[in-house]
Scaffold this motif. Structure first.
Motif, PDB file in Angstrom:
ATOM      1  N   ASN B   1      24.454  28.618 -15.900  1.00 52.41           N
ATOM      2  CA  ASN B   1      23.474  28.045 -15.063  1.00 52.41           C
ATOM      3  C   ASN B   1      24.158  27.055 -13.969  1.00 52.41           C
ATOM      4  OD1 ASN B   1      21.409  29.409 -15.953  1.00 52.41           O
ATOM      5  ND2 ASN B   1      20.579  27.761 -17.523  1.00 52.41           N
ATOM      6  N   ALA B   2      23.794  27.270 -12.557  1.00 51.78           N
ATOM      7  CA  ALA B   2      24.330  26.232 -11.786  1.00 51.78           C
ATOM      8  C   ALA B   2      23.646  24.794 -11.713  1.00 51.78           C
ATOM      9  CB  ALA B   2      24.279  26.934 -10.192  1.00 51.78           C
ATOM     10  N   GLY B   3      22.237  24.713 -12.088  1.00 50.03           N
ATOM     11  CA  GLY B   3      21.666  23.632 -11.992  1.00 50.03           C
ATOM     12  C   GLY B   3      21.165  23.296 -10.570  1.00 50.03           C
ATOM     13  N   VAL B   4      21.478  21.967 -10.115  1.00 48.21           N
ATOM     14  CA  VAL B   4      21.388  21.653  -8.901  1.00 48.21           C
ATOM     15  C   VAL B   4      22.276  21.676  -7.821  1.00 48.21           C
ATOM     16  CG1 VAL B   4      20.077  19.713  -7.658  1.00 48.21           C
ATOM     17  CG2 VAL B   4      19.017  20.146  -9.779  1.00 48.21           C
ATOM     18  N   TYR B  89      23.679  11.112  -0.313  1.00 45.04           N
ATOM     19  CA  TYR B  89      22.509  11.699  -0.680  1.00 45.04           C
ATOM     20  C   TYR B  89      22.510  12.517  -2.188  1.00 45.04           C
ATOM     21  CZ  TYR B  89      21.416  10.073   3.971  1.00 45.04           C
ATOM     22  OH  TYR B  89      21.044   9.185   5.013  1.00 45.04           O
ATOM     23  N   PHE B  90      21.428  12.416  -2.811  1.00 44.23           N
ATOM     24  CA  PHE B  90      21.446  13.192  -4.276  1.00 44.23           C
ATOM     25  C   PHE B  90      20.071  13.697  -4.073  1.00 44.23           C
ATOM     26  CE2 PHE B  90      25.079  12.007  -6.569  1.00 44.23           C
ATOM     27  CZ  PHE B  90      25.470  10.670  -6.131  1.00 44.23           C
ATOM     28  N   CYS B  91      19.991  14.723  -4.639  1.00 45.48           N
ATOM     29  CA  CYS B  91      18.944  15.784  -5.027  1.00 45.48           C
ATOM     30  C   CYS B  91      18.736  15.952  -6.212  1.00 45.48           C
ATOM     31  CB  CYS B  91      19.186  17.249  -4.386  1.00 45.48           C
ATOM     32  SG  CYS B  91      17.748  18.355  -4.499  1.00 45.48           S
ATOM     33  N   ALA B  92      17.429  15.929  -6.855  1.00 44.19           N
ATOM     34  CA  ALA B  92      17.229  16.000  -8.326  1.00 44.19           C
ATOM     35  C   ALA B  92      15.817  16.942  -8.286  1.00 44.19           C
ATOM     36  CB  ALA B  92      17.076  14.636  -8.976  1.00 44.19           C
ATOM     37  N   SER B  93      15.802  17.604  -9.650  1.00 39.89           N
ATOM     38  CA  SER B  93      14.678  18.263  -9.849  1.00 39.89           C
ATOM     39  C   SER B  93      14.144  18.012 -11.300  1.00 39.89           C
ATOM     40  CB  SER B  93      14.760  19.749  -9.547  1.00 39.89           C
ATOM     41  OG  SER B  93      15.815  20.217 -10.672  1.00 39.89           O
ATOM     42  N   THR B  94      12.949  18.375 -11.625  1.00 41.06           N
ATOM     43  CA  THR B  94      12.285  18.313 -12.816  1.00 41.06           C
ATOM     44  C   THR B  94      11.314  19.195 -13.136  1.00 41.06           C
ATOM     45  OG1 THR B  94      11.541  16.755 -14.830  1.00 41.06           O
ATOM     46  CG2 THR B  94      10.576  16.369 -12.444  1.00 41.06           C
ATOM     47  N   ALA B  95      10.988  19.668 -14.355  1.00 37.88           N
ATOM     48  CA  ALA B  95       9.849  20.401 -14.540  1.00 37.88           C
ATOM     49  C   ALA B  95       8.713  19.831 -14.349  1.00 37.88           C
ATOM     50  CB  ALA B  95      10.073  21.299 -16.056  1.00 37.88           C
ATOM     51  N   PHE B  96       7.544  20.544 -14.260  1.00 31.38           N
ATOM     52  CA  PHE B  96       6.176  19.975 -14.277  1.00 31.38           C
ATOM     53  C   PHE B  96       5.505  20.059 -15.651  1.00 31.38           C
ATOM     54  CE2 PHE B  96       2.024  19.366 -12.663  1.00 31.38           C
ATOM     55  CZ  PHE B  96       1.239  19.943 -13.372  1.00 31.38           C
ATOM     56  N   GLY B  97       4.895  19.082 -15.996  1.00 30.72           N
ATOM     57  CA  GLY B  97       4.158  18.936 -16.964  1.00 30.72           C
ATOM     58  C   GLY B  97       5.066  19.186 -18.419  1.00 30.72           C
ATOM     59  N   SER B  98       6.323  18.357 -18.080  1.00 33.04           N
ATOM     60  CA  SER B  98       7.058  18.220 -19.345  1.00 33.04           C
ATOM     61  C   SER B  98       6.842  16.961 -20.004  1.00 33.04           C
ATOM     62  CB  SER B  98       8.707  17.913 -18.625  1.00 33.04           C
ATOM     63  OG  SER B  98       8.491  16.851 -17.769  1.00 33.04           O
ATOM     64  N   VAL B 102      12.384  13.858 -16.682  1.00 34.93           N
ATOM     65  CA  VAL B 102      13.766  13.633 -16.935  1.00 34.93           C
ATOM     66  C   VAL B 102      14.525  14.597 -15.636  1.00 34.93           C
ATOM     67  CG1 VAL B 102      15.669  14.456 -18.283  1.00 34.93           C
ATOM     68  CG2 VAL B 102      13.732  13.476 -19.299  1.00 34.93           C
ATOM     69  N   LEU B 103      15.153  13.798 -15.013  1.00 38.16           N
ATOM     70  CA  LEU B 103      15.838  14.423 -13.724  1.00 38.16           C
ATOM     71  C   LEU B 103      17.152  15.107 -14.027  1.00 38.16           C
ATOM     72  CD1 LEU B 103      14.939  11.763 -10.955  1.00 38.16           C
ATOM     73  CD2 LEU B 103      13.589  13.806 -11.545  1.00 38.16           C
ATOM     74  N   THR B 104      17.350  16.174 -13.325  1.00 41.90           N
ATOM     75  CA  THR B 104      18.685  16.826 -13.316  1.00 41.90           C
ATOM     76  C   THR B 104      19.019  16.757 -11.843  1.00 41.90           C
ATOM     77  OG1 THR B 104      18.044  18.587 -14.761  1.00 41.90           O
ATOM     78  CG2 THR B 104      19.748  18.692 -13.401  1.00 41.90           C
ATOM     79  N   PHE B 105      20.296  16.001 -11.846  1.00 40.15           N
ATOM     80  CA  PHE B 105      20.955  15.569 -10.204  1.00 40.15           C
ATOM     81  C   PHE B 105      22.125  16.691  -9.895  1.00 40.15           C
ATOM     82  CE2 PHE B 105      19.477  11.523  -8.976  1.00 40.15           C
ATOM     83  CZ  PHE B 105      18.442  11.040 -10.032  1.00 40.15           C
TER      84      PHE B 105
END
Lengths: 111, 114
Positions: B1-4, B89-98, B102-105
């Motif tokens: 998986n590439a992630g972000v 600049y950093f982008c991050a994501s996280t799942a809804f309702g977790s 917890v962010l993945t950068f």
């Protein structure tokens, strides 16, 4: 303004010693997290502690949370050269959909 | 998986030029964020999105625009770059309702405005 304030801003210790970093925040939180950032890289999640928890362990990491004092500490035991990095606390305020980060502690482990 | 994944990794602009930073995540995360990191300032939130087609302002939104047309992509635009926007600049994501954001950068995008 930033939610989390970290102390110290920089810390230099010898390999094998323990490192302690502190974080203070201002408002009620759902949880508090710690992240590590190696030089030139993105942040990596280390550990999360919820507002109803007082202490949590993960390997050589120990996190404490005192909601009455609005503060947390991160202890890294038996430090290694590879622990050299910046460490950030981040708070998830109640009702918010975002994390707010502190300014970070730059940790240097000397061999 | 590439992630972000963030593109580009490095960019030099002249004052007044425009550009777009692209953030792509392959984890089906609902929430996405753009932060900037400056020396001694930690990370400051620029804009964020809690789902496709939605965006919201963060702590330092002025001078930036964002769009979330597809769930997996979050674009950060600078319409007229200024030297004060020199940053990482950093982008991050996280799942809804977790239950915990917890962010993945991403690895970061270093922007210099001359």
């Amino acid at each position: 303004s930033q939610q989390g304030e970290e102390d110290p801003q920089a810390l230099s210790i010898q390999e094998g010693e323990n490192a302690t970093m502190n974080c203070s925040y201002k408002t009620s939180i759902n949880n508090l997290q710690w992240y590590r950032q190696n030089s030139g890289r993105g942040l990596v999640h280390l550990i999360l502690i919820r507002s109803n928890e007082r202490e949590k362990h993960s390997g050589r990491l120990r996190v404490t949370l005192d909601t009455s004092k609005k503060s947390s500490s991160l202890l890294i035991t038996a430090s290694r050269a590879a622990d050299t990095a910046s460490y950030f606390c981040a708070t998830d305020a109640s009702g918010a959909q975002k994390l707010v980060f502190g300014q970070g502690t730059r940790l240097t482990i000397n061999p | 998986n590439a992630g972000v994944t963030q593109t580009p990794k490095f960019r030099v602009l002249k004052t007044g030029q425009s550009m777009t930073l692209l953030c792509a995540q392959d984890m089906n995360h609902e929430y996405m964020y753009w932060y900037r990191q400056d020396p001694g300032m930690g990370l400051r939130l620029i804009h964020y999105s809690v789902g496709e087609g939605t965006t919201a302002k963060g702590e330092v939104p002025d001078g930036y625009n964002v769009s979330r047309l597809k769930k997996q992509n979050f674009l950060l635009g600078l319409e007229s770059a200024a030297p004060s926007q020199t940053s990482v600049y950093f982008c991050a994501s996280t799942a809804f309702g977790s239950g915990a954001n917890v962010l993945t950068f991403g690895a970061g995008s270093r922007l210099t405005v001359l």
